[in-house]
Design a protein around this motif. Structure first.
Motif, short mmCIF file in Angstrom:
data_model
loop_
_atom_site.label_atom_id
_atom_site.label_comp_id
_atom_site.label_asym_id
_atom_site.label_seq_id
_atom_site.Cartn_x
_atom_site.Cartn_y
_atom_site.Cartn_z
N ILE A 60 -34.42 72.24 96.38
CA ILE A 60 -34.89 71.21 97.30
C ILE A 60 -34.74 71.69 98.74
CG2 ILE A 60 -34.30 68.92 98.23
CD1 ILE A 60 -33.85 67.99 95.36
N GLY A 61 -33.63 72.38 99.03
CA GLY A 61 -33.43 72.90 100.38
C GLY A 61 -34.49 73.90 100.78
N GLU A 62 -34.97 74.68 99.81
CA GLU A 62 -36.03 75.65 100.10
C GLU A 62 -37.32 74.95 100.52
OE1 GLU A 62 -36.25 77.83 96.48
OE2 GLU A 62 -34.47 79.05 96.90
N HIS A 63 -37.45 73.68 100.14
CA HIS A 63 -38.62 72.89 100.52
C HIS A 63 -38.37 72.11 101.81
CE1 HIS A 63 -41.06 72.94 96.59
NE2 HIS A 63 -40.11 73.84 96.47
N GLY A 64 -37.23 72.37 102.45
CA GLY A 64 -36.94 71.69 103.71
C GLY A 64 -36.47 70.27 103.57
N ARG A 65 -35.98 69.90 102.39
CA ARG A 65 -35.49 68.55 102.15
C ARG A 65 -34.01 68.59 101.81
NH1 ARG A 65 -40.00 67.76 103.87
NH2 ARG A 65 -41.46 66.12 103.20
N GLU A 66 -33.40 67.41 101.67
CA GLU A 66 -31.96 67.31 101.43
C GLU A 66 -31.68 66.56 100.14
OE1 GLU A 66 -29.09 68.83 102.48
OE2 GLU A 66 -28.75 67.73 104.34
N LEU A 67 -30.72 67.11 99.37
CA LEU A 67 -30.17 66.40 98.21
C LEU A 67 -28.71 66.08 98.52
CD1 LEU A 67 -30.30 65.45 95.20
CD2 LEU A 67 -29.42 67.73 94.61
N TYR A 68 -28.34 64.81 98.35
CA TYR A 68 -26.96 64.38 98.53
C TYR A 68 -26.37 64.01 97.17
CZ TYR A 68 -28.31 63.58 103.44
OH TYR A 68 -28.77 63.71 104.73
N VAL A 69 -25.07 64.23 97.03
CA VAL A 69 -24.32 63.69 95.90
C VAL A 69 -23.11 62.96 96.47
CG1 VAL A 69 -22.96 64.19 93.84
CG2 VAL A 69 -25.06 65.50 94.31
N PHE A 70 -23.04 61.67 96.20
CA PHE A 70 -21.88 60.86 96.59
C PHE A 70 -21.10 60.54 95.32
CE2 PHE A 70 -24.74 60.28 100.10
CZ PHE A 70 -23.92 60.16 101.22
N GLY A 71 -19.88 61.06 95.22
CA GLY A 71 -19.06 60.84 94.05
C GLY A 71 -17.97 59.81 94.28
N GLN A 72 -17.44 59.27 93.18
CA GLN A 72 -16.36 58.29 93.23
C GLN A 72 -16.68 57.15 94.20
OE1 GLN A 72 -12.67 59.23 91.96
NE2 GLN A 72 -12.85 61.44 92.01
N TYR A 73 -17.90 56.61 94.03
CA TYR A 73 -18.36 55.45 94.80
C TYR A 73 -18.40 55.72 96.30
CZ TYR A 73 -17.89 53.01 90.40
OH TYR A 73 -18.03 52.64 89.08
N GLY A 74 -18.62 56.97 96.68
CA GLY A 74 -18.79 57.30 98.08
C GLY A 74 -17.59 57.95 98.73
N PHE A 75 -16.45 58.01 98.05
CA PHE A 75 -15.29 58.67 98.63
C PHE A 75 -15.50 60.18 98.74
CE2 PHE A 75 -13.00 54.75 97.40
CZ PHE A 75 -12.38 54.48 98.61
N GLU A 76 -16.32 60.73 97.86
CA GLU A 76 -16.63 62.16 97.91
C GLU A 76 -18.09 62.35 98.30
OE1 GLU A 76 -13.74 64.01 94.49
OE2 GLU A 76 -15.75 63.36 93.90
N ARG A 77 -18.32 63.43 99.03
CA ARG A 77 -19.70 63.66 99.52
C ARG A 77 -20.02 65.16 99.45
NH1 ARG A 77 -22.50 61.11 104.87
NH2 ARG A 77 -24.24 62.56 105.05
N TRP A 78 -21.22 65.44 98.96
CA TRP A 78 -21.75 66.82 98.91
C TRP A 78 -23.19 66.76 99.37
CZ3 TRP A 78 -25.93 69.02 96.49
CH2 TRP A 78 -25.94 70.42 96.34
N ALA A 79 -23.63 67.77 100.07
CA ALA A 79 -25.03 67.84 100.49
C ALA A 79 -25.52 69.27 100.29
CB ALA A 79 -25.19 67.43 101.95
N SER A 80 -26.80 69.40 99.98
CA SER A 80 -27.34 70.73 99.70
C SER A 80 -27.33 71.63 100.93
CB SER A 80 -28.78 70.59 99.17
OG SER A 80 -29.58 69.82 100.04
N SER A 81 -27.21 71.04 102.12
CA SER A 81 -27.17 71.85 103.33
C SER A 81 -25.76 72.33 103.67
CB SER A 81 -27.73 71.05 104.52
OG SER A 81 -27.00 69.85 104.69
N HIS A 82 -24.73 71.74 103.00
CA HIS A 82 -23.34 72.12 103.28
C HIS A 82 -22.67 72.78 102.07
CE1 HIS A 82 -23.56 70.12 107.11
NE2 HIS A 82 -23.91 69.00 106.53
N ARG A 83 -23.02 72.34 100.89
CA ARG A 83 -22.59 72.96 99.63
C ARG A 83 -21.09 72.93 99.40
NH1 ARG A 83 -26.91 76.13 97.98
NH2 ARG A 83 -25.91 76.11 95.94
N ARG A 84 -20.41 71.93 99.91
CA ARG A 84 -19.00 71.75 99.56
C ARG A 84 -18.70 70.26 99.47
NH1 ARG A 84 -15.37 70.77 103.83
NH2 ARG A 84 -16.34 70.68 105.89
#
Length: 279
Positions: free
Chosen positions: A86-110
């Motif tokens: 998705i990042g190669e297409h210039g867009r963003e994928l987010y993952v919010f875990g544990q009801y939002g306490f955890e956060r990951w984004a394809s642009s940061h990868r941690r």
């Protein structure tokens, strides 16, 4: 796929028109991944990666919002690879875990994560006694690091066990300063301060969303539905999607569109992608 009212069909059309600025939020279990007895085996639907990639081309961002630990969902969904594509297409994928306490984004990868809540160790210490009192000592306990989930699906009568456990675990959670989140044959205790509704509001603000779709399947998604309803009242095009099943229909009355499980969710996202491209 079933629209719940004529207004719902109009909301879908308005969302298609606003697709380029729309954020799509998706629960994981029961929405992108089929419900299974073993939570560790709940892999994403095999068609989902390609569907999410195509969808990302016509919307502003895609977010997976789940009660699961973010790292677990990244693994079960192969979402790091999906995010890279998705990042190669210039867009963003987010993952919010544990009801939002955890956060990951394809642009940061941690994964950004807080420390475990203070009351978690006490809750976990007292949990075996509560399970015995509810005649459910064999319920599966999942330690998520920031929360504890008690699953009744593997028990002989999961619905009855759930009803026995819920009040005992609610009292135990209150005793240790935690909140209880009931779901489909699962009861989760976690720290107060975040829920899927807060994630929706954060995403809408940070991305300057011009539309919002959220798809979920059970009680854990109610706060997200309520937050999307607030966005609707403020004038944003929105769509609420229920991934219904034979076991769970708590969101049906709140929804604009009702589909059957992950297959139905993916069919809807394919339709949204095609309709947005056709404008």
């Amino acid at each position: 796929m079933r629209f719940t009212s004529p207004d719902a069909e109009q909301r879908y059309a308005a969302l298609v028109a606003a697709a380029r600025t729309t954020v799509v939020g998706l629960d994981f279990d029961g929405t992108l991944a089929p419900i299974v007895e073993d939570p560790d085996s709940a892999h994403i639907h095999p068609d989902a990666p390609d569907v999410l990639l195509a969808l990302s081309d016509v919307v502003r961002a895609v977010a997976v919002v789940t009660g699961r630990p973010a790292r677990k969902v990244l693994a079960l969904g192969g979402l790091e690879e999906v995010g890279e594509r998705i990042g190669e297409h210039g867009r963003e994928l987010y993952v919010f875990g544990q009801y939002g306490f955890e956060r990951w984004a394809s642009s940061h990868r941690r994964v950004v994560s807080p420390r475990p809540p203070q009351g978690l160790s006490g809750f976990l210490r007292d949990l075996p006694g509560a399970l015995r009192e509810a005649s459910a000592p064999d319920a599966y306990v999942e330690d998520k690091g920031l929360a504890i989930a008690v699953h009744t699906r593997r028990l002989d009568d999961p619905d009855d066990a759930f009803e026995r456990l819920e009040p005992r675990l609610r009292a135990l959670a209150e005793q240790h300063g935690m909140v209880l989140e009931p779901g489909r044959h699962v009861i989760e205790a976690r720290s107060p301060g975040s829920d899927k509704g807060a994630v929706v509001r954060t995403l809408a603000e940070e991305t300057d969303a011009g539309g919002f779709l959220f798809a979920g399947d059970d009680l854990g998604d109610v706060e997200a539905f309520e937050a999307v309803a607030e966005l609707r009242e403020s004038g944003l095009p929105t769509l609420l999607v229920c991934s219904a099943s034979d076991e769970e229909s708590a969101l049906v009355e709140r929804s604009d569109v009702v589909v059957h499980g992950p297959d139905g969710v993916l069919d809807l996202l394919r339709r949204l992608t095609d309709d947005a491209r056709g404008r």
